[in-house]
Design a protein around this motif. Structure first.
Motif, PDB file in Angstrom:
ATOM      1  N   ARG A  31       0.683  -1.359   0.146  1.00  0.00           N
ATOM      2  CA  ARG A  31       0.013   0.159  -0.074  1.00  0.00           C
ATOM      3  C   ARG A  31       0.793   1.324   0.217  1.00  0.00           C
ATOM      4  O   ARG A  31       0.684   2.411  -0.567  1.00  0.00           O
TER       5      ARG A  31
ATOM      6  N   ARG B   2       2.346   1.876  -3.494  1.00  0.00           N
ATOM      7  CA  ARG B   2       1.408   2.312  -4.296  1.00  0.00           C
ATOM      8  C   ARG B   2       1.134   3.750  -4.053  1.00  0.00           C
ATOM      9  O   ARG B   2       1.203   4.579  -5.007  1.00  0.00           O
ATOM     10  N   MET B   3       1.336   4.284  -2.758  1.00  0.00           N
ATOM     11  CA  MET B   3       0.649   5.574  -2.500  1.00  0.00           C
ATOM     12  C   MET B   3       2.138   6.798  -2.636  1.00  0.00           C
ATOM     13  O   MET B   3       1.954   7.484  -3.472  1.00  0.00           O
TER      14      MET B   3
ATOM     15  N   HIS C 123      -9.435  10.284   6.228  1.00  0.00           N
ATOM     16  CA  HIS C 123      -8.289   9.874   5.394  1.00  0.00           C
ATOM     17  C   HIS C 123      -7.686  11.044   4.784  1.00  0.00           C
ATOM     18  O   HIS C 123      -8.394  11.750   3.942  1.00  0.00           O
TER      19      HIS C 123
ATOM     20  N   ARG D 135      -4.453  13.217   3.090  1.00  0.00           N
ATOM     21  CA  ARG D 135      -3.005  12.993   2.329  1.00  0.00           C
ATOM     22  C   ARG D 135      -2.577  14.464   1.772  1.00  0.00           C
ATOM     23  O   ARG D 135      -3.581  15.402   1.601  1.00  0.00           O
TER      24      ARG D 135
ATOM     25  N   LEU E 192       4.010  13.525  -2.453  1.00  0.00           N
ATOM     26  CA  LEU E 192       3.074  13.067  -1.284  1.00  0.00           C
ATOM     27  C   LEU E 192       4.282  12.865  -0.355  1.00  0.00           C
ATOM     28  O   LEU E 192       4.996  12.196  -0.085  1.00  0.00           O
TER      29      LEU E 192
ATOM     30  N   ALA F 290       0.256  10.402   4.733  1.00  0.00           N
ATOM     31  CA  ALA F 290      -0.885  10.023   4.606  1.00  0.00           C
ATOM     32  C   ALA F 290      -1.240   9.689   5.960  1.00  0.00           C
ATOM     33  O   ALA F 290      -0.639   8.867   6.605  1.00  0.00           O
TER      34      ALA F 290
END
Length: 251
Positions: free
Chosen positions: A126, A129-130, A220, A222, A229, A232
Motif C-alpha cells: 500500500r 502504491r501511494m 483519511h 493526504r 506526497l 498519509a
C-alpha cells in the motif's frame, strides 16, 4: 443542577437594548452563558412554562429559541424530562488542513498528545502504491493520541515519506504535533480529505477510551508538497466528542 428561571429573566431583561427579535435575544443569552461556562454541561434549563411565566414571552417564541439551540448542538431536549446543556463537542474544519493543537487552544481548552510510537518500518504494498517507495524500503510511521483537556478526541496514525522529512523520527511530538512539524519543513501544496463513519478496532477504542460500539468519524488525509506526497494519515475521532464544520460561498 438546575438553572433558575428568574436568573434567565434577569439576563434577558439586560438584553433589551439589543434590536434583535425576542427569540434571538433569548438564544444569545443562553449561548453566552454556555460559552462562558457559567451554565455547564448537563445543567437543566427551566421548562417552557417557567420561561413563559418569567420572561413574558409566548410559548412559540420560547420554543423556537430552544429548538434552534438544540439544532445548533448547544442544548439537548428530552421529552418528558427537560432541556439540558449539551455536552460540548470538539470541532475541526472540513476544508483546509489545520493543526489540531491550535484548534483546541482556540476553544480555550488544553491540548496534549500521548505518543504511542514513532518508528521506521519497511514499506508495504500500500505504501509503495501511494508514495512510490519500493516495497521493503524504509518509511516512517507514527501513532499519537490527541486530547482536549482530559478527553481523547483524535487518534492519528500517519505514514511519512522519509526523503521529505528526514528528521521525523527525532521529533518530540508531545511538544509539537506532526502536522505542525511537516507544515514547516514541507509546506503544503495540496491536500485531500476522505471522510467516513466507522467502528474502531479494539486497539483504536482502547487508545481513545471508548466503547467498541461507539460510532467514529474517520478522516483519511493526504498532503503533498511541490507535487510529492509527504504524508498519509488516518485520523479517527469518537463520534460523541467530535464534529466537522465547514463554510463555503456559492460560485
Amino acid at each position: 443542577m438546575a438553572i433558575d428561571a428568574q436568573d434567565v429573566a434577569a439576563l434577558f431583561g439586560a438584553s433589551r437594548r439589543e434590536s434583535a427579535p425576542a427569540y434571538r435575544r433569548l438564544k444569545n443569552v443562553i449561548t453566552e452563558q454556555i460559552g462562558t461556562g457559567r451554565w455547564p454541561e448537563g445543567e437543566l434549563l427551566p421548562s417552557e412554562n417557567q420561561l413563559v411565566d418569567s420572561l413574558g414571552l409566548s410559548r412559540m417564541t420560547i420554543n423556537r429559541a430552544l429548538r434552534e439551540l438544540s439544532s445548533d448542538g448547544l442544548l439537548v431536549r428530552m421529552p418528558g424530562v427537560g432541556t439540558f446543556v449539551a455536552e460540548r463537542r470538539s470541532s475541526s474544519a472540513l476544508y483546509g488542513v489545520r493543526n489540531i493543537a491550535e484548534e483546541v487552544s482556540r476553544r480555550g481548552r488544553r491540548h496534549r498528545t500521548d505518543v504511542v510510537f514513532v518508528r521506521e518500518e519497511p514499506a508495504d504494498r500500500r505504501a509503495h502504491r501511494m508514495f512510490g517507495i519500493p516495497e521493503g524500503s524504509p518509511i516512517y510511521h507514527s501513532r499519537v493520541v490527541h486530547f482536549e483537556d482530559d478527553s481523547a478526541i483524535q487518534l492519528e496514525d500517519r505514514h511519512v515519506h522519509p526523503d521529505l522529512a528526514p528528521e521525523y523520527l527525532q521529533q518530540d511530538f508531545t511538544e509539537r504535533t506532526p502536522n505542525d512539524y511537516l507544515s514547516r519543513i514541507a509546506p503544503l501544496g495540496k491536500g485531500e480529505h476522505i471522510v467516513e463513519a466507522v467502528l474502531g478496532t479494539a486497539e483504536d477504542c482502547a487508545s481513545l477510551g471508548i466503547d467498541a460500539a461507539e460510532p467514529c468519524l474517520l478522516i483519511h488525509r493526504r498532503t503533498w508538497s511541490e507535487g510529492q506526497l509527504v504524508s498519509a494519515a488516518r485520523l479517527l475521532h469518537p463520534g460523541s466528542r467530535f464534529r466537522l464544520e465547514g463554510t463555503f460561498d456559492s460560485l
